[in-house]
Design a protein around this motif. Structure first.
Motif, PDB file in Angstrom:
ATOM      1  N   ILE A  74       0.838  -1.205   0.000  1.00 55.02           N
ATOM      2  CA  ILE A  74       0.000   0.000   0.000  1.00 55.02           C
ATOM      3  C   ILE A  74       0.868   1.249   0.000  1.00 55.02           C
ATOM      4  O   ILE A  74       0.594   2.222  -0.712  1.00 55.02           O
ATOM      5  CB  ILE A  74      -0.954  -0.025   1.207  1.00 55.02           C
ATOM      6  N   THR A  75       1.947   1.242   0.801  1.00 54.90           N
ATOM      7  CA  THR A  75       2.832   2.417   0.839  1.00 54.90           C
ATOM      8  C   THR A  75       3.546   2.642  -0.505  1.00 54.90           C
ATOM      9  O   THR A  75       3.990   3.756  -0.786  1.00 54.90           O
ATOM     10  CB  THR A  75       3.887   2.258   1.946  1.00 54.90           C
ATOM     11  N   ALA A  77       1.946   1.561  -3.531  1.00 56.50           N
ATOM     12  CA  ALA A  77       0.897   1.768  -4.526  1.00 56.50           C
ATOM     13  C   ALA A  77       0.328   3.181  -4.500  1.00 56.50           C
ATOM     14  O   ALA A  77       0.051   3.761  -5.557  1.00 56.50           O
ATOM     15  CB  ALA A  77      -0.232   0.758  -4.316  1.00 56.50           C
ATOM     16  N   LEU A  78       0.162   3.767  -3.319  1.00 58.81           N
ATOM     17  CA  LEU A  78      -0.459   5.095  -3.247  1.00 58.81           C
ATOM     18  C   LEU A  78       0.367   6.172  -3.961  1.00 58.81           C
ATOM     19  O   LEU A  78      -0.173   6.919  -4.787  1.00 58.81           O
ATOM     20  CB  LEU A  78      -0.719   5.463  -1.789  1.00 58.81           C
ATOM     21  N   PRO A  79       1.683   6.299  -3.682  1.00 57.40           N
ATOM     22  CA  PRO A  79       2.468   7.271  -4.470  1.00 57.40           C
ATOM     23  C   PRO A  79       2.531   6.926  -5.952  1.00 57.40           C
ATOM     24  O   PRO A  79       2.585   7.825  -6.802  1.00 57.40           O
ATOM     25  CB  PRO A  79       3.863   7.211  -3.829  1.00 57.40           C
ATOM     26  N   SER A  80       2.497   5.628  -6.269  1.00 60.02           N
ATOM     27  CA  SER A  80       2.542   5.219  -7.667  1.00 60.02           C
ATOM     28  C   SER A  80       1.289   5.682  -8.412  1.00 60.02           C
ATOM     29  O   SER A  80       1.371   6.220  -9.524  1.00 60.02           O
ATOM     30  CB  SER A  80       2.680   3.705  -7.766  1.00 60.02           C
ATOM     31  N   LEU A  81       0.120   5.508  -7.807  1.00 61.96           N
ATOM     32  CA  LEU A  81      -1.126   5.937  -8.444  1.00 61.96           C
ATOM     33  C   LEU A  81      -1.158   7.455  -8.613  1.00 61.96           C
ATOM     34  O   LEU A  81      -1.615   7.967  -9.639  1.00 61.96           O
ATOM     35  CB  LEU A  81      -2.326   5.462  -7.617  1.00 61.96           C
ATOM     36  N   ARG A  82      -0.659   8.160  -7.613  1.00 67.06           N
ATOM     37  CA  ARG A  82      -0.628   9.622  -7.707  1.00 67.06           C
ATOM     38  C   ARG A  82       0.238  10.069  -8.884  1.00 67.06           C
ATOM     39  O   ARG A  82      -0.143  10.958  -9.661  1.00 67.06           O
ATOM     40  CB  ARG A  82      -0.094  10.209  -6.409  1.00 67.06           C
TER      41      ARG A  82
END
Length: 227
Positions: A74-75, A77-82
């Motif tokens: 999750i840590t 994936a979140l910056p990756s999606l942004r």
């Protein structure tokens, strides 16, 4: 641009590349911590014969090694999606340029201006001015204004190409019959080099890309000269 013995990524010359560098460093640090933890665990197992008799069947431990990897993902994936959303975002561009890949040169069409279109070929070594980069300099650069969003429509006429400028954080496939869209913004003036990043034939290595970012007043003067 890259230098000899350059191990890292090129310096960021656009906000998008800064985000990509941040995500790269963020993910690399997580990988480094995981690798160190695994190395420490293997070393302990190899160097000691002592272990707790209940360590092979502990419900809490199984929950930890199931939940912890999910939290790590999750840590990441979140910056990756942004970053992915930022790469696809193209709002209110002040300029649109159509880039067409050929074997083995590029064509740039400034669609907001009539009759502003030119081909960009690599300069042969014998014609290269002193101080310019061999195999990277072209006869006509793609000129864009600084501090302005430029929409780039990328396609190809014959085979697959890829329009890539690493320092601007751009790499987009040029596909015949299809328009791919990306945007670029450079806050500072400069000359940024790239190359075709898709194997497209015998002279694939000889179709460089040069993007020159200039202040708006210089860009307007360039338009008057070339229109």
């Amino acid at each position: 641009m890259a230098n000899p013995m350059h191990l890292g990524l090129q310096d960021a010359m656009s906000p998008l590349m800064e985000e990509l560098l941040y995500f790269h460093d963020h993910t690399l640090m997580i990988i480094f911590l995981i690798s160190m933890f695994v190395l420490y665990t293997i070393s302990v197992l190899l160097l000691t014969n002592l272990y707790h008799t209940n360590a092979t069947d502990v419900q809490e431990m199984e929950m930890i090694w199931t939940i912890l990897p999910a939290l790590i993902l999750i840590t990441i994936a979140l910056p990756s999606l942004r970053t992915l959303y930022l790469m696809d975002e193209t709002t209110n561009p002040c300029l649109t340029i159509k880039v067409i890949g050929h074997q083995w040169y590029w064509t740039y069409e400034y669609t907001d201006f009539s009759q502003l279109e030119f081909d960009s070929y690599m300069l042969p070594t014998q014609d290269l001015p002193q101080g310019h980069f061999r195999l990277l300099e072209v006869d006509h650069r793609m000129v864009v204004p600084t501090n302005s969003s430029t929409r780039t429509l990328i396609t190809a006429e014959d085979v697959l190409h890829s329009w890539a400028v690493p320092s601007l954080g751009i790499k987009m496939d040029a596909v015949p019959g299809r328009l791919n869209q990306t945007s670029l913004t450079s806050p500072n003036p400069g000359v940024f080099y790239g190359q075709c990043s898709e194997i497209c034939g015998a002279n694939h290595s000889f179709m460089p890309i040069v993007v020159e970012a200039v202040p708006m007043q210089h860009f307007q003067s360039w338009l008057k000269t070339n229109s």
